[in-house]
Design an enzyme around this catalytic site. Sequence first.
Site, short mmCIF file in Angstrom:
data_model
loop_
_atom_site.label_atom_id
_atom_site.label_comp_id
_atom_site.label_asym_id
_atom_site.label_seq_id
_atom_site.Cartn_x
_atom_site.Cartn_y
_atom_site.Cartn_z
N ALA A 15 0.93 -1.24 0.06
CA ALA A 15 -0.17 0.35 0.28
C ALA A 15 1.13 0.98 0.23
O ALA A 15 0.50 1.93 -0.86
CB ALA A 15 -1.22 -0.41 1.55
N GLU A 16 1.57 1.36 1.00
CA GLU A 16 2.58 2.57 0.94
C GLU A 16 3.17 2.17 -0.52
O GLU A 16 3.62 3.80 -0.46
CB GLU A 16 2.99 2.15 2.39
CG GLU A 16 2.49 2.23 3.22
CD GLU A 16 2.01 0.94 4.19
OE1 GLU A 16 1.79 0.99 4.74
OE2 GLU A 16 2.46 0.36 2.60
N ASN A 44 3.24 1.69 -3.80
CA ASN A 44 1.79 1.72 -4.03
C ASN A 44 1.55 3.64 -4.38
O ASN A 44 2.15 3.98 -5.61
CB ASN A 44 0.62 1.12 -4.09
CG ASN A 44 0.79 0.10 -4.35
OD1 ASN A 44 2.38 -0.79 -4.72
ND2 ASN A 44 0.02 -1.29 -3.88
N ARG A 69 3.77 -13.43 5.18
CA ARG A 69 4.56 -12.81 5.36
C ARG A 69 4.83 -12.20 6.84
O ARG A 69 4.98 -11.16 7.23
CB ARG A 69 3.64 -10.76 4.98
CG ARG A 69 2.42 -10.67 5.86
CD ARG A 69 1.50 -10.18 5.27
NE ARG A 69 1.87 -8.08 5.61
CZ ARG A 69 1.31 -7.42 3.77
NH1 ARG A 69 -0.06 -7.58 3.54
NH2 ARG A 69 1.78 -6.15 4.00
N GLY A 117 -18.67 8.66 -5.10
CA GLY A 117 -17.39 9.32 -4.97
C GLY A 117 -16.60 9.93 -3.95
O GLY A 117 -16.86 9.26 -2.87
N ALA A 118 -16.55 10.82 -3.73
CA ALA A 118 -15.17 10.83 -2.59
C ALA A 118 -16.25 12.61 -1.57
O ALA A 118 -16.29 13.44 -2.39
CB ALA A 118 -13.67 11.34 -2.41
N GLY A 148 -5.39 -1.41 -5.63
CA GLY A 148 -4.22 -0.17 -5.41
C GLY A 148 -5.42 0.41 -5.88
O GLY A 148 -4.73 1.99 -6.17
N GLY A 206 -7.36 2.33 -4.32
CA GLY A 206 -7.63 2.90 -2.89
C GLY A 206 -5.97 3.49 -2.99
O GLY A 206 -5.68 5.27 -2.11
N ASP A 207 -4.51 2.90 -3.23
CA ASP A 207 -3.67 3.23 -2.81
C ASP A 207 -3.57 4.96 -4.03
O ASP A 207 -2.85 5.84 -3.99
CB ASP A 207 -2.60 2.86 -2.67
CG ASP A 207 -3.22 1.38 -2.09
OD1 ASP A 207 -2.92 2.11 -0.87
OD2 ASP A 207 -2.55 0.01 -2.64
#
Length: 329
Positions: free
Chosen positions: A47-48, A50, A117, A241-242, A266, A268-269
């Site tokens: 995530a980070e 990305n 992980r 939407g946001a 991906g 959201g990232d």
Amino acid sequence: MHPTSPATAAPPPPDVVCLGETMAVLTASGPGPLHAGDTLNLRTGGAESNVAASLAGLGHRTAWLGRVGDDPFGRRVLADLTARGVSTDAVETDPARPTGLYVKEPAPGGTRPHYYRAGSAASALGPAPPAPELLGAARVLHLTGITAALSDSCLRLLRALLVDRAVTGPLLSFDVNHRAALWQRDRERAADTLLALARAADLVLVGRDEAEALWGTACPEDIRRLLAAVPRVVVKDAEIGATSFTPEAGTTFVPAPRVDVVEPVGAGDAFAAGYLAGLLEDRPEEARLRLGHLAARAALTTTDDVPRMPPRARIDPCLAPDSPWSTAP
């Protein structure tokens, strides 16, 4: 005393440092369950990182900070991020622990993740902040709730950075990014832990659905009240939407553009990267949300965790107030 020559001058600090775990990613080459296939494609993702790679694709200086194993997967992670323009100079290589692995399996209801992980190199992050000079020089430090679930030392690291403000200088951005599979042993703890971390940030990004699952908040206004002390809150609601809540603009809603979704992983990232790019560029709030949507759209139309960002010459005109941005190519 002679001035430093351009050839030997230190590079400028990154706009954004993203801290967390990046893994090798294996994806099926075709539809159907993994056990029935013959070929897997090797990629990298987290995530980070990305966010860091997408921000670099939008023209910003970024660095990823984390740990990888001294193994082929770790070397692939570093090579992939470097190729995308992300600085990995401060990444630590662990001689004993492996690089994390993430396998994506096609499924009728969407991609099914399989994580390997536990005990990874990244799980040994913390509790003290790594590379404090790098962190302190950045304009933004981007973190996610995923790191909090990796180990006790990782959780202590996030608390040090967010709650204790162990590093001064950068704006602290926190994407809740609740991954239920990582909290299976302590699901009840996830809600309280992620809420405490979110309340300590300067900017929180959260999905409306994950906020409802975690905290019972059913709409953006409920989430805003729950995070009342946070200066900036952005609530993402998938294809709806946001909505953002900021001191300057109050409440701002931007609908999501229509997209023929290939895979949601991906997105959201990418949205976070787009929004942060707009913030760094001091754009109006509506333009920040638009840029987030446009970056997310790039992610939704590929099976890669990190999409290739559209050229700025194509998307920047879409940020103008009167542009028909949602239908732009």
